[in-house]
Scaffold this motif. Structure first.
Motif, PDB file in Angstrom:
ATOM      1  N   ASP A  86       0.882  -1.169   0.000  1.00 28.82           N
ATOM      2  CA  ASP A  86       0.000   0.000   0.000  1.00 28.82           C
ATOM      3  C   ASP A  86       0.920   1.220   0.000  1.00 28.82           C
ATOM      4  OD1 ASP A  86      -1.593   2.207   0.719  1.00 28.82           O
ATOM      5  OD2 ASP A  86      -2.954   0.977   1.927  1.00 28.82           O
ATOM      6  N   GLU A  87       1.145   1.807  -1.178  1.00 30.86           N
ATOM      7  CA  GLU A  87       2.142   2.861  -1.286  1.00 30.86           C
ATOM      8  C   GLU A  87       1.858   4.028  -0.355  1.00 30.86           C
ATOM      9  OE1 GLU A  87       4.078   6.032  -4.494  1.00 30.86           O
ATOM     10  OE2 GLU A  87       2.508   4.638  -5.147  1.00 30.86           O
ATOM     11  N   GLY A  88       0.606   4.451  -0.278  1.00 36.39           N
ATOM     12  CA  GLY A  88       0.271   5.576   0.584  1.00 36.39           C
ATOM     13  C   GLY A  88       0.568   5.278   2.036  1.00 36.39           C
ATOM     14  N   LEU A 121       4.503  -6.446  -7.549  1.00 36.24           N
ATOM     15  CA  LEU A 121       3.330  -5.593  -7.455  1.00 36.24           C
ATOM     16  C   LEU A 121       3.728  -4.122  -7.628  1.00 36.24           C
ATOM     17  CD1 LEU A 121       1.538  -7.252  -4.391  1.00 36.24           C
ATOM     18  CD2 LEU A 121       0.995  -7.538  -6.825  1.00 36.24           C
ATOM     19  N   PRO A 122       2.992  -3.357  -8.447  1.00 38.80           N
ATOM     20  CA  PRO A 122       3.341  -1.947  -8.658  1.00 38.80           C
ATOM     21  C   PRO A 122       3.431  -1.160  -7.355  1.00 38.80           C
ATOM     22  CG  PRO A 122       1.761  -2.658 -10.307  1.00 38.80           C
ATOM     23  CD  PRO A 122       1.875  -3.778  -9.328  1.00 38.80           C
ATOM     24  N   ALA A 123       2.522  -1.419  -6.421  1.00 34.83           N
ATOM     25  CA  ALA A 123       2.567  -0.685  -5.151  1.00 34.83           C
ATOM     26  C   ALA A 123       3.835  -1.014  -4.374  1.00 34.83           C
ATOM     27  CB  ALA A 123       1.330  -1.014  -4.313  1.00 34.83           C
ATOM     28  N   VAL A 124       4.244  -2.270  -4.427  1.00 40.35           N
ATOM     29  CA  VAL A 124       5.465  -2.670  -3.721  1.00 40.35           C
ATOM     30  C   VAL A 124       6.675  -1.992  -4.342  1.00 40.35           C
ATOM     31  CG1 VAL A 124       6.982  -4.620  -3.203  1.00 40.35           C
ATOM     32  CG2 VAL A 124       4.504  -4.846  -2.890  1.00 40.35           C
ATOM     33  N   ARG A 125       6.749  -1.982  -5.659  1.00 41.44           N
ATOM     34  CA  ARG A 125       7.873  -1.321  -6.333  1.00 41.44           C
ATOM     35  C   ARG A 125       7.923   0.167  -5.982  1.00 41.44           C
ATOM     36  NH1 ARG A 125      10.103  -4.050 -10.788  1.00 41.44           N
ATOM     37  NH2 ARG A 125      10.344  -6.232 -10.141  1.00 41.44           N
ATOM     38  N   ALA A 126       6.762   0.812  -5.981  1.00 37.86           N
ATOM     39  CA  ALA A 126       6.723   2.233  -5.652  1.00 37.86           C
ATOM     40  C   ALA A 126       7.144   2.468  -4.199  1.00 37.86           C
ATOM     41  CB  ALA A 126       5.330   2.794  -5.902  1.00 37.86           C
ATOM     42  N   SER A 127       6.682   1.600  -3.313  1.00 36.78           N
ATOM     43  CA  SER A 127       7.050   1.727  -1.899  1.00 36.78           C
ATOM     44  C   SER A 127       8.544   1.510  -1.707  1.00 36.78           C
ATOM     45  CB  SER A 127       6.263   0.727  -1.059  1.00 36.78           C
ATOM     46  OG  SER A 127       4.875   0.992  -1.108  1.00 36.78           O
ATOM     47  N   LEU A 128       9.107   0.553  -2.431  1.00 37.11           N
ATOM     48  CA  LEU A 128      10.542   0.305  -2.309  1.00 37.11           C
ATOM     49  C   LEU A 128      11.354   1.478  -2.842  1.00 37.11           C
ATOM     50  CD1 LEU A 128      10.721  -3.500  -3.163  1.00 37.11           C
ATOM     51  CD2 LEU A 128      11.074  -2.401  -0.936  1.00 37.11           C
ATOM     52  N   GLY A 129      10.816   2.192  -3.813  1.00 33.90           N
ATOM     53  CA  GLY A 129      11.460   3.430  -4.226  1.00 33.90           C
ATOM     54  C   GLY A 129      11.529   4.422  -3.084  1.00 33.90           C
ATOM     55  N   ALA A 130      10.462   4.486  -2.303  1.00 33.83           N
ATOM     56  CA  ALA A 130      10.443   5.373  -1.133  1.00 33.83           C
ATOM     57  C   ALA A 130      11.414   4.885  -0.062  1.00 33.83           C
ATOM     58  CB  ALA A 130       9.029   5.472  -0.573  1.00 33.83           C
ATOM     59  N   VAL A 131      11.537   3.566   0.083  1.00 31.17           N
ATOM     60  CA  VAL A 131      12.513   2.999   1.024  1.00 31.17           C
ATOM     61  C   VAL A 131      13.923   3.438   0.628  1.00 31.17           C
ATOM     62  CG1 VAL A 131      13.564   0.839   1.827  1.00 31.17           C
ATOM     63  CG2 VAL A 131      11.069   1.049   1.693  1.00 31.17           C
TER      64      VAL A 131
END
Length: 302
Positions: A86-88, A121-131
């Motif tokens: 959940d990216e948000g 998962l796109p949300a996981v990839r986006a979240s890992l970018g934030a990580v």
């Protein structure tokens, strides 16, 4: 004795989080594992400090580990959890944790997640970018066979993210399958932003002895180089196998067969650099200072 930082240790308190994987069939692991017991295990082995790694996919567990780290100066850092799918929510959690200097990485129990495509998962990839933007590493547990290729694709897609392969990806017990595991591990290691832990190698159906572990260590050393390889005791998961002492004695014996520079990297230097550990207070009473960084330089032998 050279400095030793255990890059993979657990504690858990079931009044703080669910830990649903801890069930009576785990025997002596079916109880709370608290910081004082962890410290004694390290001290008895002559290990200076440890990185605590999450054992539950919950913010409650992450907050608990950070509380432990603040209260116990032998804890050099924490690998916690945020809701990557959940990216948000992941970004909100990272914002909440931004003032926690002891948080040095994020992990998700991918081996317990029913989604084979979790890392895609796109949300996981986006979240890992934030990580990555937060300067944190990403640990991947028990990656073989379901998630080791996925971990490689994550590292390839996000070159600013340091991807840590826990337990060498959990090599298969059967000799016939080792070739496929090693091939995939080498493919991961070909990416300069990847690291592995020589840890967690008690495997059902495989002996835990020098003859069995030595080829695994050397395969990882050839793939990653010592500067991208870290020792981890994976305590208390070693309790059913005799505890910290016997596990440490075997793994330290194998590491001692290497050069002095390789030993120093695997036993402390790599973990200090990968996780950006600073001001480590040893259970043996001394403090060492190291400059933090999560940038991984490709080892010439990797």
């Amino acid at each position: 004795m050279s400095r030793v930082v255990d890059a993979h240790q657990h504690v858990w308190d079931r009044s703080r989080s669910a830990y649903q994987w801890i069930t009576p069939d785990l025997g002596e692991l079916d109880r709370d594992i608290l910081p004082d017991e962890a410290r004694r295990a390290l001290a008895d082995a002559g290990v200076d400090a440890a990185v605590l790694v999450q054992a539950d996919d919950s913010m409650d567990d992450t907050r608990y580990l950070l509380e432990v780290a603040r209260a116990h100066d032998w804890v050099a850092g924490v690998v916690g959890w945020v809701p990557l799918d959940d990216e948000g929510a992941a970004r909100a959690a990272l914002d909440e944790l931004a003032e926690e200097p002891l948080l040095r990485g994020i992990r998700h129990l991918v081996h317990d997640d029913p989604r084979d495509d979790f890392l895609e998962l796109p949300a996981v990839r986006a979240s890992l970018g934030a990580v990555a933007d937060a300067g944190l590493a990403f640990d991947v547990p028990d990656a073989w066979p379901r998630h080791l290729a996925g971990a490689r694709r994550v590292a390839e897609a996000l070159p600013a993210l340091t991807v840590v392969i826990d337990h060498l990806g959990k090599p298969p017990a059967g000799i016939d399958a080792l070739g496929a595991w090693e091939s995939e591990l080498r493919a991961v290691a070909a990416l300069p932003n990847t690291v592995a832990k020589f840890s967690g190698l008690h495997r059902p159906g495989a002996p835990f002895d020098a003859a069995t572990l030595r080829p695994l260590l050397h395969a990882a050393l050839e793939a990653f180089g010592a500067d991208r390889l870290m020792y981890g005791g994976d305590w208390p998961m070693s309790l059913p196998h005799g505890g910290y002492g016997p596990t440490w004695a075997l793994m330290r014996g194998l590491i001692d067969e290497l050069t002095a520079a390789e030993r120093a990297a695997i036993l402390a230097g790599s973990a200090e650099r990968v996780y950006g550990l600073t001001g480590i207070r040893s259970v043996r009473g001394s403090r060492t200072e190291h400059a933090p960084t999560t940038r991984i330089e490709r080892c010439p032998t990797g």
